[in-house]
Design a protein around this motif. Sequence first.
Motif, PDB file in Angstrom:
ATOM      1  N   ARG A 192      31.850 -54.152  -6.483  1.00  0.00           N
ATOM      2  CA  ARG A 192      33.116 -53.416  -6.456  1.00  0.00           C
ATOM      3  C   ARG A 192      32.929 -51.907  -6.315  1.00  0.00           C
ATOM      4  N   HIS A 193      31.879 -51.359  -6.946  1.00  0.00           N
ATOM      5  CA  HIS A 193      31.768 -49.899  -7.025  1.00  0.00           C
ATOM      6  C   HIS A 193      30.512 -49.322  -6.376  1.00  0.00           C
ATOM      7  N   GLY A 194      29.497 -50.163  -6.171  1.00  0.00           N
ATOM      8  CA  GLY A 194      28.236 -49.609  -5.683  1.00  0.00           C
ATOM      9  C   GLY A 194      27.466 -48.960  -6.832  1.00  0.00           C
ATOM     10  N   HIS A 195      26.661 -47.971  -6.510  1.00  0.00           N
ATOM     11  CA  HIS A 195      25.838 -47.299  -7.519  1.00  0.00           C
ATOM     12  C   HIS A 195      26.670 -46.394  -8.429  1.00  0.00           C
ATOM     13  N   ALA A 196      26.141 -46.128  -9.620  1.00  0.00           N
ATOM     14  CA  ALA A 196      26.765 -45.153 -10.516  1.00  0.00           C
ATOM     15  C   ALA A 196      26.786 -43.807  -9.809  1.00  0.00           C
ATOM     16  N   ARG A 197      27.952 -43.188  -9.778  1.00  0.00           N
ATOM     17  CA  ARG A 197      28.121 -41.989  -8.958  1.00  0.00           C
ATOM     18  C   ARG A 197      27.862 -40.684  -9.701  1.00  0.00           C
ATOM     19  N   ASN A 198      27.954 -40.746 -11.013  1.00  0.00           N
ATOM     20  CA  ASN A 198      27.809 -39.510 -11.790  1.00  0.00           C
ATOM     21  C   ASN A 198      27.435 -39.854 -13.232  1.00  0.00           C
ATOM     22  N   LYS A 199      27.328 -38.819 -14.057  1.00  0.00           N
ATOM     23  CA  LYS A 199      26.927 -39.003 -15.457  1.00  0.00           C
ATOM     24  C   LYS A 199      27.927 -39.873 -16.207  1.00  0.00           C
ATOM     25  N   ARG A 200      29.208 -39.735 -15.901  1.00  0.00           N
ATOM     26  CA  ARG A 200      30.230 -40.530 -16.590  1.00  0.00           C
ATOM     27  C   ARG A 200      30.052 -42.017 -16.272  1.00  0.00           C
TER      28      ARG A 200
END
Length: 517
Positions: A192-200
């Motif tokens: 659904r989202h792919g890789h974690a995009r940021n620290k959050r």
Amino acid sequence: MPNKPIDALFQLVKSLEKSEKRNFKLYVTRNTAAENLKVIELFDALDKMSEYDESILLKRTKGIKKQQLSNLKAHLYRQILSSLRLIRDEQNIDIQLHEQMGFARILYNKGLYLQSLKVLDKLKEMARQYNQITFQLQAIFFEKKIEALHITRSSENRASSLVEEADHVLGALELTSASSNLSLMLYDWYIRHGHARNKRDEEELDKFFARHLPDGAGKGKGFYERLYVYQSYCWYAFIRQDYLMYYRYTQKWVDVFEQHPEMIRVETLQFIKGLHNLLSAHFDLRNEAGFAKTLKRFEELDQEPIVQENDNNRIQSFVYLQQARINQYFLRGTFTEGLDLVPYLEEKLEEYKLQLDRHRILIFYYKIACLYFGSGENEKAIDYLQKIINWKVDLRTDLQCYARLLHLIAHYELGNVDILEYLIKSVYRFMAKMGSLSPVEEEMFKFLRKSFGHSPASIKEAFRKLLAKIKPYENDPHETRTFAYLDVISWLESKVEGIPVQEVIRKKYERGRKGKG
């Protein structure tokens, strides 16, 4: 173009091999009831269609009225499944265990309790051998039922031994279930989202993982207990872009099969997926030697009967093996050579279109587009990227973002100034909306907005300055995703050096080989 809804019966008919179609007709014509003749008429009409269209189907089946069609389709669907059920698969452990359970129930219903218990004992032994916990549990529950309702005197301490056995199997099942739940939820997150995009994103993922990681994870000794724990860590590391951790757990995933070779036959797809992920880990770490070794193992597996004689295994093996071969061209910088693979990929994507999900197709489109872009054939790259962009954005938003970014760069390479200003605004808005803008991408958009003001004499220096700004991010964990989808640095180096991008990558590959030599 987005997938149209596929009629389930049509999809089933089209999936049949010639031998299966022949077996079906023999099965149906064992009697000549009028309903069965209509079923064959409907089957033949569906078999000859290339796309499902109910109005055309009714015209081709004169003996079938519209109000009959729904019931006949349901009947045909059941008949096909029944005919397939009769083609015994000696290699399928599930079918063999189901058969043994059926025999045990038949004997029990005849009042032959001891014979039923012997069959259940044999079933449990086979289930233990192949780590089929649910079948073990079914057999134990059936044994408990027999012992509770009848005086069998099958052995001393029968009750206590069954209770102990049930507790042991339930404990293993509970850990396996919890681990497989976590693995599935993490995989769903990635789709659904792919890789974690940021620290959050990373913090949310860390909390999610800690909350759902079962107690005792990593202590289980059973095949599935270990497999699903490894898979969970694998997806967790992959989403966080911790590629070293990802490699360690993909290797454990493959190793657990090597330690239990009998399970390769039982869980062929899980082994295929493990090899695929191990190849992805080697690719992300730019470990060409490890990649080549794993690819050779995969190619050997692909030729084995357990893959070639099972439709699902064969199709999934095609998907992952061809993705690996494309990645090898990327690693070596031989994009033009990789284009020879495209006609074969197109042929197979058409052949398997009813079985492949959109996620797989989108990945192929992106990889093919990258082959063309790396070869300098930007018009062809745009054609494949357009197929992704025109698809409804309901999964892999990261892939949608990078397809648009590469589409923009391909138009820039072609000098399509008339649409570049619109594309820059459009792609920037899309990526910002998806929360997908990283510092590297922000720098690229700044450059592209100003690029119209550069003269041919000054553009190379502008590229050099952009490269100097982006280069420090090359080893930043939060920017790994950007470089995984689009090798921006190699593209910028090609602009600075005035050589094709694949030549830049090929030089890096050759330097790496010499360094390791």
